[in-house]
Structures are given as structure tokens and as C-alpha cells.
Design a protein around this motif. Structure first.
Motif, PDB file in Angstrom:
ATOM      1  N   HIS A   1       0.813  -1.211   0.000  1.00 45.10           N
ATOM      2  CA  HIS A   1       0.000   0.000   0.000  1.00 45.10           C
ATOM      3  C   HIS A   1       0.848   1.263   0.000  1.00 45.10           C
ATOM      4  O   HIS A   1       0.340   2.341  -0.311  1.00 45.10           O
ATOM      5  N   LEU A   2       2.141   1.111   0.369  1.00 44.03           N
ATOM      6  CA  LEU A   2       2.986   2.299   0.436  1.00 44.03           C
ATOM      7  C   LEU A   2       4.455   1.891   0.500  1.00 44.03           C
ATOM      8  O   LEU A   2       4.831   1.022   1.295  1.00 44.03           O
TER       9      LEU A   2
ATOM     10  N   VAL B   1      -2.354   4.889   5.932  1.00 45.79           N
ATOM     11  CA  VAL B   1      -1.582   5.182   4.720  1.00 45.79           C
ATOM     12  C   VAL B   1      -1.463   6.692   4.515  1.00 45.79           C
ATOM     13  O   VAL B   1      -0.381   7.206   4.204  1.00 45.79           O
TER      14      VAL B   1
END
Length: 292
Positions: free
Chosen positions: A82-83, A207
């Protein structure tokens, strides 16, 4: 509350804690050796070995994890990044002895003879050489793969490097990069498994918080008073995210105030250019978070 698996030791652990602290998610634990902790009262952390985090997340023991992308790929588990957290950067490379005559992957086993490859990453290595169509036998080792060719354990190694200095010191030449890695925020495929709607919102918030800190690193917030007549040139010096913010100054017709986000790497030159245009009252501050 999201359960987040974090590395329990090493540089990866230190950088992870620093990032979460900067995001307002300070690790609150009862002692240095505790296995669990609160992250700013918002999330629960569990501390495990970085190489075990892909398994913990894939099996649902943790909703989210922070670990190296190399370890995620080695695990072969269905995980989603996700990151990219931007630290722990390294490369997984193929390397051989300088005097081996091997200068490219195509040289490995070109005479049909199977070569031995020592590595801490047997799954990635096996997949790489299968895709390259090179005949090799993978020799799993637990560490110090760079010494294997000198001991006759293997002809080639697949090992992690940041600068390549350790490989060169041990008389090895880089042949090809297999994988580029850094720390990533990961979940199981499809996101957190339990309490879908609430957990996904918590993940999105996490996030956003971490990304805002990462985005702010290497940036500075600059404020200055500049001549109104030079505003066109100032806009070229301060492009910012969407151009500088221009503010009228009370009881001043000759000057306006400009605010902009600028790169820390070029701040010295930016200040010099503003002064050359008649800028004054220049103030530069650090940015804690940056949400576009």
C-alpha cells in the motif's frame, strides 16, 4: 483496532519507529523487550522478525505489516503493498568472482554445466534463473553468502547490497540486479481480513498519515517578502506544488508576501535567487506533514 506487525530489531526497526513517531503514532510499550505496544493509542503493534512478517500478515495474525519488499517476494505469499516507505533501500544482485570469467547471466552454465548459486533468498533465486533459462543448483545459506565462492560452496551468489562495497571487498563482481527493495506497508491481498469496512477505513487513514510524513521529508516551507514588480520572476524561482501563494502586505504597495513548498536540496540556491530579485524577510521552516 488494526494490528500492525513491525520489525523487532535492526535498522529497519529503528526507521519504522521514527516514521510512526513522526506520524503521531508513537510506540508506547512497557519495556524494550515487550512483544506488543500501542501506536499512539490508535493501533496495536506486535514486534516480530522482519522475515516472519509476510507470513503473519498473509495468515491474518496481523492486519498490516512493515517489512522489506525482498522478504515479501521471497515468501511467495499473496500480499499487497500500500505504500513504499522509502527506507531500507537495497538491491538483490547476482555476483561472481572477479576471476571467474562470468560477466553476464548468459555466461552462467553456458557450456551446459550446472552451476551452484548460494543465497539467503532461494525462492527468488530459483524463479530468476528459471525465467533466464540458466541451469543452476540453488544452495540456501543463512548468511554471509559472499564468502561461498571462496570456500568452493558455490560458483555464484545472489545477495543483498546497498553500495556494492561488501561484494567488492570480497572479490566479487556484480552481474545483474534481480530485485530492488525497500520497506513497504503490506496487507493480505484484498486488505485486512476482519471487520472489512472499519478496517479498510483505518488502513486508509494509516496510509494517509504515513504518506504525509514521507512526502514532507526533503521539503521546506519558505516565506519571503518580494517586490511586486518582480513577481513574475519569483514565480519561476518558486514553482512550489501549484505555484507560490501570494499575500498582500498591509500598508505596502511595493512588496507582497510569497509562501511556497520548496526542495530542501535546492534551498540554498532558491534563497540566493530570491535575494537577487530583491526578496527580504526570508524564513524557511521544516514541514512535518504534507497532504496534497
Amino acid at each position: 483496532m488494526l494490528r500492525i506487525a513491525l520489525p523487532n530489531k535492526g535498522r529497519l526497526s529503528e526507521d519504522t519507529r521514527e516514521l510512526f513517531n513522526d506520524a503521531g503514532l508513537e510506540v508506547r510499550s512497557s519495556g524494550e523487550r515487550t512483544l506488543t505496544a500501542s501506536l499512539g493509542g490508535e493501533f496495536e503493534a506486535i514486534f516480530v522478525r522482519a522475515q516472519d512478517i509476510p507470513e503473519f500478515v498473509a495468515d491474518g495474525a496481523a492486519d498490516v505489516g512493515v517489512t522489506g519488499w525482498d522478504l515479501v517476494n521471497e515468501s511467495g505469499r499473496p500480499l499487497t503493498s500500500h505504500l513504499d516507505l522509502g527506507f531500507g533501500r537495497c538491491r538483490l544482485v547476482v555476483a561472481a568472482r572477479e576471476d571467474s570469467g562470468i560477466r553476464a547471466v548468459a555466461d552462467i552454465g553456458k557450456d551446459g554445466q550446472r552451476m551452484r548459486v548460494a543465497t539467503v533468498f532461494p525462492n527468488i533465486t530459483r524463479r530468476f534463473f528459471e525465467q533466464a533459462g540458466r541451469p543452476v543448483d540453488v544452495v540456501p545459506v543463512s548468511g554471509a553468502a559472499e564468502i561461498a565462492p571462496h570456500l568452493g560452496i558455490a560458483d555464484v551468489v545472489v545477495d543483498l547490497t546497498s553500495t556494492g562495497s561488501t561484494l567488492r571487498v570480497n572479490g566479487l563482481r556484480e552481474i545483474e540486479t534481480v530485485l530492488r527493495s525497500s520497506a513497504h506497508l503490506i496487507t493480505a491481498e484484498g486488505g485486512p481480513r476482519h471487520g472489512a469496512a472499519d478496517r479498510r477505513q483505518e488502513l486508509d487513514d494509516l496510509v494517509t498519515a504515513l504518506a504525509s510524513v514521507i512526502r514532507a521529508r526533503g521539503q521546506r516551507y519558505l516565506m519571503a517578502n518580494v517586490p511586486r514588480a518582480a513577481l513574475h520572476q519569483v514565480r519561476e524561482v518558486l514553482p512550489g506544488l501549484n505555484g507560490p501563494t501570494v499575500i498582500e502586505i498591509a500598508e505596502s504597495s511595493q512588496y507582497v508576501a510569497v509562501h511556497a513548498v520548496v526542495s530542501a536540496a535546492t534551498i540554498y540556491r532558491t534563497i540566493s535567487q530570491l535575494r537577487a530579485l530583491g526578496g527580504e524577510g526570508i524564513l524557511v521552516t521544516r514541514i512535518e506533514r504534507l497532504v496534497p
